[in-house]
Write a protein that holds these residues in place. Structure first.
Motif, mmCIF file in Angstrom:
data_model
loop_
_atom_site.group_PDB
_atom_site.id
_atom_site.type_symbol
_atom_site.label_atom_id
_atom_site.label_comp_id
_atom_site.label_asym_id
_atom_site.label_seq_id
_atom_site.Cartn_x
_atom_site.Cartn_y
_atom_site.Cartn_z
ATOM 1 N N ASP A 232 -0.635 1.827 -10.559
ATOM 2 C CA ASP A 232 -0.527 3.247 -11.168
ATOM 3 C C ASP A 232 0.527 4.064 -10.324
ATOM 4 N N LYS A 233 1.547 2.938 -9.534
ATOM 5 C CA LYS A 233 2.348 3.875 -8.594
ATOM 6 C C LYS A 233 1.477 4.764 -7.716
ATOM 7 N N ASP A 234 0.244 4.344 -7.154
ATOM 8 C CA ASP A 234 -0.294 4.788 -5.806
ATOM 9 C C ASP A 234 0.727 4.692 -4.652
ATOM 10 N N SER A 235 1.015 5.480 -3.956
ATOM 11 C CA SER A 235 1.546 5.082 -2.578
ATOM 12 C C SER A 235 0.902 5.833 -1.154
ATOM 13 N N VAL A 236 0.829 4.873 -0.286
ATOM 14 C CA VAL A 236 0.133 5.119 0.973
ATOM 15 C C VAL A 236 0.932 5.141 2.345
ATOM 16 N N SER A 237 0.289 5.773 3.273
ATOM 17 C CA SER A 237 0.929 5.571 4.445
ATOM 18 C C SER A 237 -0.444 4.961 5.269
ATOM 19 N N ILE A 238 0.072 4.154 6.425
ATOM 20 C CA ILE A 238 -0.864 3.639 7.287
ATOM 21 C C ILE A 238 -0.822 3.851 8.643
ATOM 22 N N ILE A 239 -1.685 4.671 9.372
ATOM 23 C CA ILE A 239 -1.493 4.805 10.742
ATOM 24 C C ILE A 239 -2.454 3.843 11.554
ATOM 25 N N PHE A 240 -1.847 3.171 12.582
ATOM 26 C CA PHE A 240 -2.685 2.331 13.143
ATOM 27 C C PHE A 240 -2.499 2.885 14.985
ATOM 28 N N ASN A 241 -3.786 2.916 15.455
ATOM 29 C CA ASN A 241 -3.823 3.373 16.886
ATOM 30 C C ASN A 241 -2.667 4.510 17.181
ATOM 31 N N ASN A 242 -2.701 5.499 16.260
ATOM 32 C CA ASN A 242 -1.853 6.895 16.311
ATOM 33 C C ASN A 242 -0.298 6.674 16.235
ATOM 34 N N ARG A 243 -0.136 5.339 15.424
ATOM 35 C CA ARG A 243 1.405 5.137 15.021
ATOM 36 C C ARG A 243 1.597 4.942 13.472
ATOM 37 N N ILE A 244 2.350 5.390 12.912
ATOM 38 C CA ILE A 244 2.569 5.198 11.349
ATOM 39 C C ILE A 244 3.245 3.620 11.380
ATOM 40 N N VAL A 245 2.434 2.663 10.609
ATOM 41 C CA VAL A 245 2.860 1.542 10.620
ATOM 42 C C VAL A 245 3.457 1.195 9.159
ATOM 43 N N VAL A 246 2.827 1.783 8.091
ATOM 44 C CA VAL A 246 3.623 1.911 6.714
ATOM 45 C C VAL A 246 3.740 3.330 6.382
ATOM 46 N N ASP A 247 5.046 3.281 6.039
ATOM 47 C CA ASP A 247 5.351 4.781 5.703
ATOM 48 C C ASP A 247 5.504 5.034 4.154
ATOM 49 N N LYS A 248 4.790 5.636 3.559
ATOM 50 C CA LYS A 248 4.757 5.914 2.101
ATOM 51 C C LYS A 248 5.231 4.860 1.303
ATOM 52 N N GLN A 249 4.463 3.855 1.282
ATOM 53 C CA GLN A 249 4.778 2.590 0.512
ATOM 54 C C GLN A 249 3.960 2.406 -0.696
ATOM 55 N N GLU A 250 4.482 1.884 -1.822
ATOM 56 C CA GLU A 250 3.861 1.914 -3.173
ATOM 57 C C GLU A 250 2.955 0.592 -3.005
ATOM 58 N N LEU A 251 1.524 0.926 -3.619
ATOM 59 C CA LEU A 251 0.633 -0.310 -3.501
ATOM 60 C C LEU A 251 1.089 -0.869 -4.982
ATOM 61 N N LYS A 252 1.294 -2.458 -4.867
ATOM 62 C CA LYS A 252 1.424 -3.002 -6.044
ATOM 63 C C LYS A 252 0.135 -4.285 -6.288
ATOM 64 N N VAL A 253 0.056 -4.815 -7.539
ATOM 65 C CA VAL A 253 -0.898 -5.467 -7.813
ATOM 66 C C VAL A 253 -0.432 -6.997 -7.282
ATOM 67 N N ASN A 254 0.505 -7.372 -7.556
ATOM 68 C CA ASN A 254 1.045 -8.799 -7.296
ATOM 69 C C ASN A 254 1.969 -9.129 -6.146
ATOM 70 N N LYS A 255 2.507 -7.800 -5.409
ATOM 71 C CA LYS A 255 3.000 -8.015 -4.146
ATOM 72 C C LYS A 255 2.375 -7.024 -3.174
ATOM 73 N N PRO A 256 1.943 -7.771 -1.945
ATOM 74 C CA PRO A 256 1.203 -6.871 -1.120
ATOM 75 C C PRO A 256 2.007 -5.971 -0.146
ATOM 76 N N ILE A 257 1.507 -4.893 0.309
ATOM 77 C CA ILE A 257 2.153 -4.194 1.424
ATOM 78 C C ILE A 257 1.667 -5.316 2.769
ATOM 79 N N ARG A 258 2.654 -5.818 3.502
ATOM 80 C CA ARG A 258 2.155 -6.780 4.583
ATOM 81 C C ARG A 258 2.648 -6.487 5.934
ATOM 82 N N PHE A 259 1.805 -6.574 6.748
ATOM 83 C CA PHE A 259 2.111 -6.229 8.265
ATOM 84 C C PHE A 259 1.203 -6.716 9.282
ATOM 85 N N LYS A 260 1.755 -6.949 10.414
ATOM 86 C CA LYS A 260 0.685 -7.509 11.429
ATOM 87 C C LYS A 260 0.309 -6.355 12.335
ATOM 88 N N LEU A 261 -1.099 -6.563 12.807
ATOM 89 C CA LEU A 261 -1.645 -5.451 13.635
ATOM 90 C C LEU A 261 -1.918 -6.128 15.027
#
Length: 160
Positions: free
Chosen positions: A71-100
């Protein structure tokens, strides 16, 4: 004539360092804007009680999917005080993918998920998969809205 060549070389060096200084200042300004945004997220919203995730890897792969309806939610993700995901849309079939990187010298490595909007069906619900180097996989449910941030503590245990 040699003198001339030498002075030209110096001149080029100076130009280069000016460009480097400008670039450095630019990235500092960017960092400052990022920090201001983080402060904004953390002061204007309530952090939920952290979810502890224990991992033995020094790094993990994160995949975050929209849970249920896209439903077109979008999120940002902060890891240890850095933005690692910037305003990305959540999808059902394709993930937001990153390494920590999970620092064993920190009591916890803090990941904060912030809702950028709520999509059509609030709240923002997401499912997160955490995959360690040895292939061990954990699934964590996340939920955010415009008032609350989801908080996950990655805690390094044992050694790999």
């Amino acid at each position: 004539e040699k003198m001339l060549v030498a002075s030209n070389a110096n001149y080029d060096d100076e130009e280069l360092s000016k460009a480097e200084i400008i670039k450095a200042l630019d990235s500092l300004a960017k960092l400052k804007r990022e920090q201001e945004r983080i402060v904004e997220y953390l002061t204007k919203r309530i952090n939920k009680k952290p979810i502890d995730v224990f991992v033995s890897s020094d790094s993990v792969t994160i995949e975050i999917y929209d849970n249920a309806i896209h439903d077109k939610d979008s999120v940002s993700i902060i890891f240890n005080n850095r933005i690692v995901v910037d305003k990305q849309e959540l999808k059902v079939n394709k993930p937001i993918r990153f390494k920590l990187k999970v620092d064993k010298n920190k009591k916890f490595n803090e990941m904060i998920m912030v809702a950028e909007n709520l999509g059509a069906e609030p709240p923002n619900t997401a499912v997160m998969f955490v995959t360690e180097k040895n292939g061990r996989r954990q699934q964590i449910m996340l939920s955010t809205d415009m008032l609350h941030n989801e908080v996950v503590y990655f805690i390094r245990i044992g050694k790999e």
